[in-house]
Motif scaffolding. Structure first.
Motif, PDB file in Angstrom:
ATOM      1  N   GLU A 174       1.021  -1.173  -0.079  1.00 44.64           N
ATOM      2  CA  GLU A 174       0.022   0.041   0.036  1.00 44.64           C
ATOM      3  C   GLU A 174       0.681   1.175   0.010  1.00 44.64           C
ATOM      4  OE1 GLU A 174      -2.945   2.464   3.066  1.00 44.64           O
ATOM      5  OE2 GLU A 174      -2.618   0.231   3.461  1.00 44.64           O
ATOM      6  N   GLY A 175       0.374   2.521  -0.702  1.00 44.87           N
ATOM      7  CA  GLY A 175       1.063   3.607  -0.683  1.00 44.87           C
ATOM      8  C   GLY A 175       2.287   3.505  -1.421  1.00 44.87           C
ATOM      9  N   GLY A 176       3.174   4.459  -1.253  1.00 45.25           N
ATOM     10  CA  GLY A 176       4.509   4.628  -1.875  1.00 45.25           C
ATOM     11  C   GLY A 176       4.321   5.153  -3.451  1.00 45.25           C
ATOM     12  N   VAL A 177       4.818   4.310  -4.473  1.00 44.70           N
ATOM     13  CA  VAL A 177       4.532   4.738  -5.858  1.00 44.70           C
ATOM     14  C   VAL A 177       3.191   4.303  -6.332  1.00 44.70           C
ATOM     15  CG1 VAL A 177       7.192   4.728  -6.303  1.00 44.70           C
ATOM     16  CG2 VAL A 177       5.699   2.601  -6.399  1.00 44.70           C
ATOM     17  N   LEU A 178       2.656   3.404  -5.551  1.00 39.17           N
ATOM     18  CA  LEU A 178       1.015   3.206  -5.941  1.00 39.17           C
ATOM     19  C   LEU A 178       0.150   4.265  -5.634  1.00 39.17           C
ATOM     20  CD1 LEU A 178       1.009  -0.637  -4.253  1.00 39.17           C
ATOM     21  CD2 LEU A 178       1.770  -0.045  -6.667  1.00 39.17           C
TER      22      LEU A 178
ATOM     23  N   VAL B 281       3.331   0.559   3.050  1.00 37.96           N
ATOM     24  CA  VAL B 281       3.143  -0.792   3.571  1.00 37.96           C
ATOM     25  C   VAL B 281       3.934  -1.567   3.041  1.00 37.96           C
ATOM     26  CG1 VAL B 281       1.634  -2.471   4.678  1.00 37.96           C
ATOM     27  CG2 VAL B 281       0.973  -0.024   4.702  1.00 37.96           C
ATOM     28  N   ARG B 282       5.064  -2.377   3.431  1.00 42.00           N
ATOM     29  CA  ARG B 282       5.946  -3.100   2.803  1.00 42.00           C
ATOM     30  C   ARG B 282       5.695  -4.702   3.455  1.00 42.00           C
ATOM     31  NH1 ARG B 282       8.582  -0.297  -0.729  1.00 42.00           N
ATOM     32  NH2 ARG B 282       9.354  -1.965  -1.534  1.00 42.00           N
ATOM     33  N   GLN B 283       6.014  -5.753   2.549  1.00 43.66           N
ATOM     34  CA  GLN B 283       5.858  -6.909   3.384  1.00 43.66           C
ATOM     35  C   GLN B 283       6.972  -7.997   2.634  1.00 43.66           C
ATOM     36  OE1 GLN B 283       2.409  -8.939   4.776  1.00 43.66           O
ATOM     37  NE2 GLN B 283       2.805 -10.427   3.283  1.00 43.66           N
TER      38      GLN B 283
END
Length: 380
Positions: free
Chosen positions: A63-67, A79-81
């Protein structure tokens, strides 16, 4: 602090769910842990500087970031995983220690798997972005957060609050002209967060203490840290997790530690080997500086330095030396009157202790000045 290798870290976090919450410094903590679980090399400068990328070493941007829109505001999300066959590490970017977004994260924990380890920190954004000069809202949010964590998370979850690392002034800032002293605000924020976390029986890792002498590893922006500091931070976190779970800390012999890592010119403070290091250890000659498990690489020196003959000793110290030849004769110093010093009075009232900002009383105690004997400290 144990000397961990990639195999030790994989074994310690085998089939464990680790969640890291915080700002960009915590994102670097997440990245270094993900890389350490796969290989022993340290992070590169590009990996430390990037944010919001779609993938990082086989992880996924959820979620978020370059999206979404990339910005530096309070509504930024990321949000990274990282998920492998036996490891699950997730990162949430926070701009405030407690908010509606934090409640949405807690709702994810309710509906999804409970984390085995929760590593959280939020201080720099809280004291710098929301005009909370007296840190009143920050202290209130800390109490709300810790109480909600105890309500939502399982008692088996290991919650680690790591304090913020030391910050400084930028090269273009004059300390006497800066109205908002971020350095002192971070120290106050660390004091309040560690004290309130102690009241809720949450473990505290004082990263400000561990990195107080590592200032050469801080970046030029006076806030972020280089790859050597983050590898040391990973070792500190893994060591505390191992102690909390009753796992013996690994101790790898120094001669068996492999030379790992990469050299990033201009990003670390070890741009050139020092020519003044002589003796038992010296830098590797003719090679860029390498990294041994997050520490500067050294190699044993087996050469023989020529020894000059020692000068002859006299019958007594300073024999044959006129130590007063450079001093002109002068009259004796007059006696100095320092005035009257009043007797020290014992301070019985803890409320009158000198503090920059008062802390709220809870259960009749003011930490850390007055702690009951059976209450053990959880600040490491």
């Amino acid at each position: 602090m144990g000397q961990f290798s990639t195999e030790h870290a994989q074994q310690l976090l085998h089939n464990k769910f680790v969640v890291i919450l915080g700002d960009s410094i915590q994102r670097s903590v997440y990245k270094d842990l993900v890389k350490f679980l796969q290989e022993g090399n340290c992070l590169t400068e590009l990996q430390l500087r990037c944010k919001g990328e779609k993938t990082f070493l086989k992880d996924t941007l959820v979620e978020g970031g370059v999206l979404e829109e990339m910005h530096n505001g309070e509504t930024y999300r990321e949000v990274r995983q990282y998920c492998s066959d036996h490891h699950l590490v997730r990162f949430y970017f926070l701009t405030r220690v407690y908010s509606d977004y934090m409640e949405s994260i807690l709702s994810d924990f309710k509906s999804d798997h409970q984390p085995d380890v929760l590593i959280i920190n939020s201080c720099i954004w809280d004291v710098n972005r929301y005009n909370d000069i007296e840190l009143t809202q920050y202290r209130s949010n800390l109490e709300t957060l810790f109480s909600r964590l105890r309500e939502v998370l399982s008692p088996d979850c290991l919650i680690l609050w790591n304090t913020s690392m030391p910050v400084g002034f930028r090269d273009t800032e004059m300390p006497e002209l800066v109205k908002h002293n971020l350095r002192w605000d971070v120290i106050d924020g660390n004091f309040y967060s560690s004290t309130i976390a102690h009241l809720y029986d949450i473990d505290v890792l004082d990263m400000h203490y561990h990195f107080r002498l590592e200032l050469p590893n801080r970046c030029k922006d006076a806030v972020h840290w280089n790859q050597l500091a983050h590898r040391k931070c990973t070792h500190i976190l893994l060591s505390h997790i191992a102690k909390a779970w009753g796992v013996q800390l690994p101790q790898v012999p120094q001669e068996k530690l492999p030379l790992i890592g990469s050299y990033c010119p201009g990003y670390t403070s070890f741009d050139e080997p020092s020519p003044h290091i002589r003796g038992e250890f010296s830098f590797l000659p003719g090679q860029p500086l390498m990294v041994v498990n997050g520490m500067p690489g050294f190699a044993p020196f087996h050469g023989n330095y020529p020894k000059a003959p020692a000068p002859p000793r006299g019958p007594y110290p300073f024999h044959g030396m006129n130590i007063m030849m450079n001093f002109a004769p002068h009259p004796p110093f007059p006696p100095m009157n320092f005035g009257y010093f009043p007797d020290h009075k014992k301070l019985n009232d803890h409320n009158s202790l000198p503090m920059r900002r008062p802390i709220k009383q809870r259960d009749g105690q003011i930490h850390p000045y007055h702690i009951l004997a059976p209450l053990l400290s959880r600040i490491y």
